[in-house]
Design an enzyme around this catalytic site. Structure first.
Site, short mmCIF file in Angstrom:
data_model
loop_
_atom_site.label_atom_id
_atom_site.label_comp_id
_atom_site.label_asym_id
_atom_site.label_seq_id
_atom_site.Cartn_x
_atom_site.Cartn_y
_atom_site.Cartn_z
N LYS A 98 0.84 -1.20 0.00
CA LYS A 98 0.00 0.00 0.00
C LYS A 98 0.88 1.25 0.00
O LYS A 98 1.72 1.42 0.88
CB LYS A 98 -0.92 -0.01 1.23
CG LYS A 98 -1.71 1.28 1.44
CD LYS A 98 -2.66 1.16 2.64
CE LYS A 98 -3.35 2.49 2.96
NZ LYS A 98 -4.26 2.41 4.12
N ASP A 105 -2.85 10.02 4.01
CA ASP A 105 -4.26 9.60 4.11
C ASP A 105 -5.03 10.59 4.97
O ASP A 105 -4.99 10.52 6.20
CB ASP A 105 -4.33 8.19 4.70
CG ASP A 105 -5.76 7.66 4.76
OD1 ASP A 105 -6.66 8.30 4.18
OD2 ASP A 105 -5.96 6.60 5.40
N LYS A 125 -10.78 12.26 8.20
CA LYS A 125 -10.38 11.85 9.55
C LYS A 125 -10.45 13.05 10.49
O LYS A 125 -10.37 14.20 10.04
CB LYS A 125 -8.93 11.33 9.53
CG LYS A 125 -8.73 10.02 8.81
CD LYS A 125 -7.26 9.61 8.85
CE LYS A 125 -7.04 8.31 8.10
NZ LYS A 125 -7.68 7.14 8.74
N ASP A 176 1.44 6.14 5.69
CA ASP A 176 0.48 5.17 5.15
C ASP A 176 1.00 4.50 3.88
O ASP A 176 0.28 3.74 3.23
CB ASP A 176 -0.86 5.90 4.89
CG ASP A 176 -2.07 4.98 5.03
OD1 ASP A 176 -1.93 3.91 5.65
OD2 ASP A 176 -3.14 5.35 4.50
N ASP A 207 -12.43 6.67 3.45
CA ASP A 207 -11.25 6.43 4.27
C ASP A 207 -10.81 4.96 4.19
O ASP A 207 -9.72 4.62 4.65
CB ASP A 207 -11.54 6.84 5.72
CG ASP A 207 -10.27 7.05 6.54
OD1 ASP A 207 -9.17 7.03 5.93
OD2 ASP A 207 -10.38 7.23 7.77
N GLU A 209 -9.52 3.45 1.79
CA GLU A 209 -8.93 3.63 0.46
C GLU A 209 -7.84 2.61 0.17
O GLU A 209 -7.58 2.29 -1.00
CB GLU A 209 -8.35 5.05 0.34
CG GLU A 209 -6.94 5.26 0.90
CD GLU A 209 -6.81 5.03 2.41
OE1 GLU A 209 -7.85 5.05 3.09
OE2 GLU A 209 -5.68 4.83 2.89
N ARG A 251 -7.63 -0.63 0.71
CA ARG A 251 -8.11 -1.86 0.06
C ARG A 251 -8.47 -1.61 -1.39
O ARG A 251 -8.39 -2.51 -2.22
CB ARG A 251 -9.29 -2.43 0.87
CG ARG A 251 -10.49 -1.52 0.93
CD ARG A 251 -11.47 -1.90 2.02
NE ARG A 251 -11.01 -1.51 3.35
CZ ARG A 251 -11.67 -1.76 4.47
NH1 ARG A 251 -12.83 -2.41 4.43
NH2 ARG A 251 -11.20 -1.37 5.64
N1 BES Z 1 -4.52 4.15 6.91
C1 BES Z 1 -5.69 3.84 7.63
C2 BES Z 1 -5.47 2.77 8.71
C3 BES Z 1 -4.63 3.16 9.89
C4 BES Z 1 -5.23 3.58 11.06
C5 BES Z 1 -3.26 3.05 9.88
C6 BES Z 1 -4.47 3.90 12.16
C7 BES Z 1 -2.49 3.38 10.98
C8 BES Z 1 -3.09 3.79 12.13
C9 BES Z 1 -6.76 3.29 6.70
O1 BES Z 1 -6.75 3.82 5.41
C10 BES Z 1 -8.09 3.64 7.28
O2 BES Z 1 -8.37 4.80 7.36
N2 BES Z 1 -8.86 2.63 7.66
C11 BES Z 1 -10.14 2.83 8.23
C12 BES Z 1 -11.11 1.87 7.60
C13 BES Z 1 -12.55 2.13 7.97
C14 BES Z 1 -13.02 3.42 7.36
C15 BES Z 1 -13.38 0.98 7.46
C16 BES Z 1 -10.04 2.60 9.73
O3 BES Z 1 -9.31 1.69 10.14
O4 BES Z 1 -10.66 3.35 10.48
ZN ZN Z 2 -4.96 4.51 4.73
MN MN Z 3 -7.87 5.60 5.26
#
Ligand code: BES
Ligand code: ZN
Ligand code: MN
Length: 500
Positions: A267, A272, A279, A290, A349, A351, A353
């Site tokens: 990734k 992000d 966020k 990220d 968010d 993104e 996947r």
């Molecule tokens: N990059 C984030 C995941 C992340 C969170 C990495 C905290 C490091 C620390 C990812 O893109 C994300 O935002 N995931 C969301 C998914 C949700 C919207 C289904 C998450 O984990 O909140």
């Molecule tokens: Zn992310």
């Molecule tokens: Mn995200």
């Protein structure tokens, strides 16, 4: 970094570092005497107990010892001292020695309670070289008055046991050094702020890193990605003024069999924000890392080619920002992946996947027979496994076990979570083939279930490094900041037969 076949007394250095175990009686023969009894006194008074990372320094007063001083570093109980702990102990010793601005130091190799045969000596020498190299990581600074950090300590790893053992160990030291350096390169990339490391700059630096090691690199721009139908990558990129890149690496050793081909996918979100599903401001600056999975793939490709792995490997890193621009994708939008699957974007968010869906597809198109992806994918995996353990998901179970063993050997702790078919229901969309979020329950698993749709039934493992890519707390063996997780795991996979 050198490997020397020597006795402890004969090593000429400023500081001789010797691991010492809690249950040692005479851990290094003659050392107590050479310090005028200081070692014995420190142990008797419990000033030094040999607990992991304990440190004790003493001058060497016996003229027959050529080092000026000795540092004991605690190794815990001898029976628990494995290569993984040796790596950490070496990293802690490296950090302590560097703080003291020692120019030349030597690390005495000790193999714990097990038999010190050639295999064990090689594994411990490899781990110590990695640990010492990891301690050299310089996080870099944009401070205009940053103090000069000075020269790095020149290390020698002291291996007893005769020339033959030392010869094998020297090769292991050289490999450990490369893997440690490649981990540090990934850490530097992860630490770069989003304005410095845009997708284009990430691609340029990844090409420099992997290409410099001998891998071939190709960078697809947004037009080429468009021609390939990569609607998921282009969809995420729409909110940003920075164009996306698809970074592609190949390691093709002459004479390697046509199959297997290991496909590594990382990734590469260079920042992000969450996009329109933005966020909260708290801690958002952390989202500059990220792209840690993508950095791990690029830097593992460097190690794989520098160390002449026998296997064919392709690496794929989709890289983009996730921004809430005027043309950004919105919740409810539907994207079409290169594979043809339609995706309803419930949350912009989620993104990672999305871009990995097109990345996995592309690795397959390049001929990958086995897929391993690495991503800072979900906050949910941090809830499940915390900050020290990455999540592992995939199929078949034998391949997951294979990657887990590689991770264990590499010092990247990882643990499997299940992908029961029942979880797929959470990704049901009313209007498209699949939705990009599955709600809060089992959030890291449903993210993996989403990725599975893009693996074409190949053996595949997904490693969620959201908790492990960045250390929030300093440890004796690891400063706060980027950890370089997964670089060594991925590199190792290219050396072990993929008999799964
Ligand atoms: N990059 C984030 C995941 C992340 C969170 C990495 C905290 C490091 C620390 C990812 O893109 C994300 O935002 N995931 C969301 C998914 C949700 C919207 C289904 C998450 O984990 O909140
Ligand atoms: Zn992310
Ligand atoms: Mn995200």
């Amino acid at each position: 970094m050198l490997a020397a076949d020597s006795t402890p007394a004969a090593v000429e250095t400023d500081l001789l570092v010797a691991p010492w175990f809690e249950d040692d009686r005479d851990g290094v023969a003659g050392l107590d005497h050479a310090t005028g009894g200081e070692v014995g006194r420190a142990i008797a008074s419990k000033e030094f107990e040999g607990k992991p990372f304990d440190l004790f320094l003493a001058p060497l007063v016996d003229g027959r010892w050529r080092a000026r001083r000795v540092a004991l570093i605690g190794g815990g109980k001898a029976a628990d001292f494995d290569a993984a702990l040796a790596r950490k102990v070496a990293a802690a010793a490296g950090a302590a020695v560097r703080l003291r601005r020692v120019a030349r130091a030597a690390f005495l190799l000790r193999c714990g309670a097990g038999a010190a045969d050639d295999a064990a000596t090689g594994a411990f020498a490899h781990a110590v070289a990695e640990g010492l190299t990891l301690s050299e990581f310089d996080i870099g600074s944009y401070k205009t008055d940053a103090p000069h950090t000075g020269e790095a300590t020149a290390w020698t790893i002291v291996i007893g046991g005769g020339a033959a053992a030392a010869g094998g160990a020297a090769a292991a030291v050289a490999r450990g050094r490369v893997l440690g350096e490649c981990s540090n390169l990934a850490r530097s990339l992860a630490n770069e702020p989003g304005n410095a490391l845009t997708p284009r700059e990430f691609a340029r630096r990844a090409a420099e890193i992997a290409g410099g090691g001998g891998a071939s690199v190709e960078i697809l721009d947004e037009r080429q990605s468009g021609e390939l139908g990569m609607g998921l990558l282009l969809g995420v990129a729409r909110g940003s003024s920075e164009p996306p890149r698809m970074i592609v690496f190949r390691h093709e050793p002459p004479g390697a069999p046509a199959a297997p081909i290991l496909g590594l996918v990382g990734k590469g979100i260079t920042f992000d924000t969450g996009g329109i599903s933005i966020k909260s401001a708290d801690g958002m600056e952390r989202m500059k890392d990220d792209m840690s999975g993508g950095a791990a793939v690029a830097c593992a490709m460097r190690a794989i080619s520098m160390l002449n792995a026998p296997m064919r490997v392709v690496g794929v890193v989709p890289a983009t920002e996730n921004m809430p621009g005027g043309r950004a994708i919105k919740p409810g939008d539907i994207l079409k992946s290169a594979q043809g699957t339609t995706v309803e974007v419930i949350n912009t968010d989620a993104e990672g996947r999305l871009i990995l869906g097109d990345g996995l597809w592309y690795a397959r198109r390049l001929g990958a027979t086995h897929l391993v992806d690495v991503a800072t994918l979900t906050g949910a995996v941090v809830v499940a496994l915390g900050k020290t353990t990455s999540g592992l998901y995939g199929t078949p179970e034998r391949f997951v076990a294979h990657v887990r063993r590689a991770a264990e050997a590499a010092g990247d702790r990882a643990w499997p979570l299940p992908l029961f078919e029942d979880y797929r229901e959470q990704l049901q969309s009313e209007i498209a083939d699949i939705s990009n979020t599955g709600g809060r329950p089992a959030g890291s698993i449903t993210a993996a279930m989403f990725l599975k749709e893009f693996t074409g039934g190949l053996p595949w493992v997904h490693m969620d490094i959201a908790g492990t890519a960045w250390a929030e707390e300093a440890k004796p063996y690891q400063p706060k900041g980027p950890t370089g997780v997964a670089v060594r795991t991925l590199a190792r996979l290219a050396f072990d037969p993929l008999d799964v």
